[in-house]
Each structure stands twice: as C-alpha cells, then as structure tokens.
Design an enzyme around this catalytic site. Sequence first.
Site, PDB file in Angstrom:
ATOM      1  N   CYS A  79       0.840  -1.199   0.000  1.00  0.00           N
ATOM      2  CA  CYS A  79       0.000   0.000   0.000  1.00  0.00           C
ATOM      3  C   CYS A  79       0.885   1.263   0.000  1.00  0.00           C
ATOM      4  O   CYS A  79       1.557   1.521  -0.982  1.00  0.00           O
ATOM      5  CB  CYS A  79      -0.961  -0.046   1.193  1.00  0.00           C
ATOM      6  SG  CYS A  79      -2.383   1.016   0.972  1.00  0.00           S
ATOM      7  N   HIS A 170      -3.211  -5.574   0.473  1.00  0.00           N
ATOM      8  CA  HIS A 170      -2.649  -5.999   1.765  1.00  0.00           C
ATOM      9  C   HIS A 170      -2.586  -7.524   1.838  1.00  0.00           C
ATOM     10  O   HIS A 170      -3.574  -8.163   2.182  1.00  0.00           O
ATOM     11  CB  HIS A 170      -3.514  -5.460   2.910  1.00  0.00           C
ATOM     12  CG  HIS A 170      -3.409  -3.985   3.065  1.00  0.00           C
ATOM     13  ND1 HIS A 170      -2.466  -3.384   3.857  1.00  0.00           N
ATOM     14  CD2 HIS A 170      -4.110  -2.977   2.496  1.00  0.00           C
ATOM     15  CE1 HIS A 170      -2.589  -2.073   3.787  1.00  0.00           C
ATOM     16  NE2 HIS A 170      -3.589  -1.806   2.959  1.00  0.00           N
ATOM     17  N   GLU A 172      -1.154  -9.178   4.055  1.00  0.00           N
ATOM     18  CA  GLU A 172      -1.088  -9.598   5.454  1.00  0.00           C
ATOM     19  C   GLU A 172      -2.453  -9.842   6.068  1.00  0.00           C
ATOM     20  O   GLU A 172      -2.552 -10.440   7.137  1.00  0.00           O
ATOM     21  CB  GLU A 172      -0.310  -8.563   6.281  1.00  0.00           C
ATOM     22  CG  GLU A 172      -0.988  -7.201   6.481  1.00  0.00           C
ATOM     23  CD  GLU A 172      -0.779  -6.216   5.334  1.00  0.00           C
ATOM     24  OE1 GLU A 172      -0.572  -6.661   4.193  1.00  0.00           O
ATOM     25  OE2 GLU A 172      -0.859  -4.995   5.579  1.00  0.00           O
TER      26      GLU A 172
END
Length: 604
Positions: A79, A170, A172
């Site tokens: 990001c 993202h 994660e």
Amino acid sequence: MHDTIAVIDFGGQYAHLIATKIRLRGVRAEIRQPEDPIEAFAGYRGIVISGSPSLASHGEDSDYTKEIFDLDIPILGFCFGHQQIAQYYGGEVVHGGREWGKADLHVTVGHPLFRGLDPVERVWMSHYDSVVSVGPDFEEIGYSFTGNGSEHRFAAIGSDKFRRYGFQFHPEVDDTIHGDDMIANFVFEICGCAKSWSMDGFMDEEILRIQEQVGSGSVFLLASGGVDSTVAAVLLGKALGSERLHLLHIDNGLMRLNESADVLQMFTEIGLDRNLHFVDASDTFLDALADAVGPEEKRRIIGDTFVQVFQNEGERLGIEHHLLGQGTIYPDTIETGGTKRADTIKTHHNRVPIIEEMLADGKVIEPLADLYKVEVRELGARMGIDREALWRHPFPGPGLGVRLLCSTGAQDTEDFDSIVPQVEALAATFGLEGLVLPIRSVGVKADLRAYEHPVLLSGDVPWDDLIAAVSAITAQVPGINRCVWNLGASHPTTAVAVPGYVTRLRLHLLREADALVMQALRRHGLYDEVWQCPTVLVPLNLQGTEGETIVLRPVRSARAMTATPVELPAEVVAELRTGILALEGIGGLTLDVTSKPPGTIEWE
Ligand code: XMP
C-alpha cells in the site's frame, strides 16, 4: 543467529500483522520505526514497508531513512510502502483510483513472488492513492479488478534487478486469500531465509517475562470473562500461582442477559476462584453515561469509570498497590492510535488516557499485548482452556454501551444535498432503493477513522449484487462508510433520528434483541460459523413504524482488523424478524452488509 525480517511500521492498521504472519511461517520478524538510523537495518535478510494513514501523493511522511534503498537487501512494500518504492525509483503516484475491500489480482505467473499461486487471486484493498507509472527497470507484475468492474494498473510491481517489490493490496490480512503464501515467497524465495522461530517457545518466554515484571508483587486483573481476559488470567495464574492473582469482575450495567453470573461460574470451573471478586457497578456507569451521546465520549467515560471502580475495589480489598492486569490484545492498541503514527479509529476501554499514564509508570501488565485473537485462542488451547470458553464470540469491554447508539434527536443531514442524489442513482443501477440515514457510525478508510453516514438499501436482489452495490456506494460516494439492508416488510422512504440516551430501558430492549439473535445463531448451528454478531440499537424511526431500529451485524473475521458480512439463511431472518419486531419499542430491522474496511465491526 536467526534470519530476521524488519517490518517498518508507518502506522498502517495492519503493520504488526505483517510481523505476526512472518513469525507464523517460522521466521523471526521485528518492527522498526521509519526514522531508525540506517545502521539499525543492516543485519536483516529483508525489509517490508507497511501501509500508512499518510498520503504518498501529497508527499506526506516522506522524511524517513531513505538510505534503506541503498542497502543490498530485498525490500517489499504494501500500500503506502508500495507507493514509496514506486516514487523512489522514478514512478508516479496520484491521488485517486481508490478501492475498499475485495479485488481480483491478475498476476504475472512465474514470478517468484507468486510461485504456486493462481493467475487470478482474491486480494484486499484499502487506499486513496494509486501508482500510475513505474520507473526504469521496474515492471507491472499484477493488475486488479474491483467489485464494481473497474481495472487498476500496477497493483503489483517489481524490479528483479534492484530486488524491490510493491503490492497495492494488503497480503497480510486474511481476506487476501493466499496473502500468507505471497509473504512466504518473499521471505524464502527472494530473501532466502531459513526457519528458526516457533510459537512453542512463546508461552515459556512470556511466563518468564511476567515473573520478571511482577517480581515479588501481585496482579489485580480486570476479568470481563471474554476470551482475552480469560486467557490472560490463566497465563498469569501459571506464572505467579493463584495466591498472587486477584480477579475482579465488574458488572458495568452494559452486559448481556445473565452475563455476569455465567462469567463468575466459568472462572470457578477453571479453578481461578481463589481470589475472585465481583462488584455491581451498574449505577456508577449508567449515571456517568446519562448525558453522553458521541462514541468517543462514551468510550472515554466507560474506560475512566472502569479505572475508578477498579481503584475503589482495590482500596476496599487492601490490594491497591498490585499491578493492574489487562487482557489487552494488539488491535486494541492499534485502533486507539497507540503506535506512533496510527490514527485513532476508536479508543478501546483499556487504552484511555489514565491507563496510558499507568502504563508509562510501569503499573500495568498485559501479557497478550502483541497477539491477535487467533493467537490468543491458540495459546488458550495450549494451556488447556476448554473450547466453549475459547470460542465465545468476542464481546467488547464497553459492552452494549457501544452498541446502543445515542442521539439528541437532531437530524444529521448537513451534507445530504450532494450525497443523496449520488446514492439514489447508484443504488438504482443495482435495482435497489437507497436511503441515506441522518445519523453516523464509526468506520475505517485507508487507515483513517471515518465517522460517516450509513445507507439503508431496500429491495430483493441476490446477495452478490447487494455486496457489489455496497462496494460501489462506499467507494464512490464520499461521506458514506456503510450500508444496511432492510429486513422489514415495507421499503421505508424516510428515516428520522429520535432522542435516545444510555438508559436502563433502552439497554433492556437491546439485551432482549441480542438474546434472540444469540439463541437463533446457536439453534441454527451458526454460532461457530459467524465470528461475531453485534446487535445494535439505533435511535431512528423508519417510515411507517414506531420505535427504534435494530441492526444485525454478523461478520466473518479472524483478527478483527478486517471482516466480511455474513448472509443469514432465510429461515433465520424470518424468525428474527418475527421475534425482534414484536419487541415493544422496536420498529425497524436491518442487516449490516458492509465489509471492514470501510465499516468497522462495531458501530461506535
Ligand atoms: P471494530 O469495531 O473496531 O472492532 O471493528 C474490532 C474488535 O474489537 C472489539 N472491540 C473492543 N474490544 N474493548 C475491547 O475489548 C473495546 O473498547 C472494543 N471496541 C471494539 C470488537 O467487538 C471487535 O471484536
């Protein structure tokens, strides 16, 4: 010597999660600050740059240790981190091309970062800025399509020459389905790390840490009975023995039906009743909240009252010098803006200023502060806590206090002239009617708090179309952070805010509705499938009804940092419609159909 990855925390909501995900793959990861001196980055095998609430397009937060780009260490950015890499190497970032929630990433198959993955991968987006070009020696290794069909170039970029890579999404968060594999590919394929870290060691290390911090003293733990405080209690008990651990359960008047009695019984069953104390402080809490309306105001009052009641009880029991124990977990800290750059999304009850001061003075112990809910449950299971206690739905510390929206009765419609026509037109393209509601709820957009209007959607359309409509409306209309779906019989065309405060009567109503929802989920075998299901009472009269409106908020999640709405089966909806609309004082029933982001799980 462990192979270690550095995660540079720019204040993104998920920065800490990146480190957790790397550790779960058996490699050590450490959080570093953007301004740490260059020497601090020297020994790492790789660097990950997190997301941020700042805007790369406006040059915000650009004053960091850029010498990291001179190091011969692979770097991957997510990001904001992705945009920093693009800019540093001659690419362009603009303000625009925003996306929230799900997107499909089309990847360059064969690149080591995507080894073992499909040509199209489901990923998770939350951004205002976008990369629109890359510099020499860089290439696009993936582009994305969002729910409303728009294409976004440069969703993944890379330079094998410099070993620099960036993802706009993202990886994660759990909603990027194979995000863990992408991170693992970076860690193993690109950085060449070897595994050396194990979750097994965590409990032993934590027990030693507790013994060191507490020394010969004792701990007085606030035990709500939720998963976090229960696991913290068992861990502290293991480290200190039951004589040196006092538990205090406070009935704050904001609990569910029969909650306090159930909690006391549970602590007795798990053998932590030696120093188990209980206080009914509902009058104190409700008096303090009597005039409060704003979400942050309510959160602070509840947090401060917890500390006040805790201190009074400590004095009464003669144990006021004990350390304050809390079952704080990582999302509580990050959402309160508790890391250097993170925005305050909401102040969690265990992160109000008085507690921050006590923390700074070393008077608080929080053994789970680095963990997420899934890790807390894993740790609890390792310590033998039974499944029923571990898999209870999370319940926020401020309890029903943050599910009972309050209003003076004023209509919050200042920005309606520009919002309403856009919402109506967009909703119509999906065969829905859209009504902007004259109240606000808390949400999170691109790592920033968003206190904005919900939209009520009415109409009978397939679930996927409904979700596409929500994604289009929340992405395209500024000032809208969530949508609810009408479950009542008629299509309301007006909604009026009515006065509503924290009163016993309204709490009773919410408690009754909540109990109906919980019973229905259990009866239909949905309790385990749904991660959490807040029931929210909103002081709104929908057209043609008397009484306030109930919102159901069933979500799937793992770490509470992201969430997706759950479609309830028709028979469950029918049953809840009958039960809830029969409650005196309730006139409307809706289902929250928003992902997080841009909504949060709770409304306040
Ligand atoms: P949001 O609403 O931020 O919630 O998406 C994420 C998770 O945190 C819980 N929550 C809290 N838990 N104290 C807590 O212990 C709080 O003040 C608090 N506020 C939200 C929420 O229920 C969800 O599981």
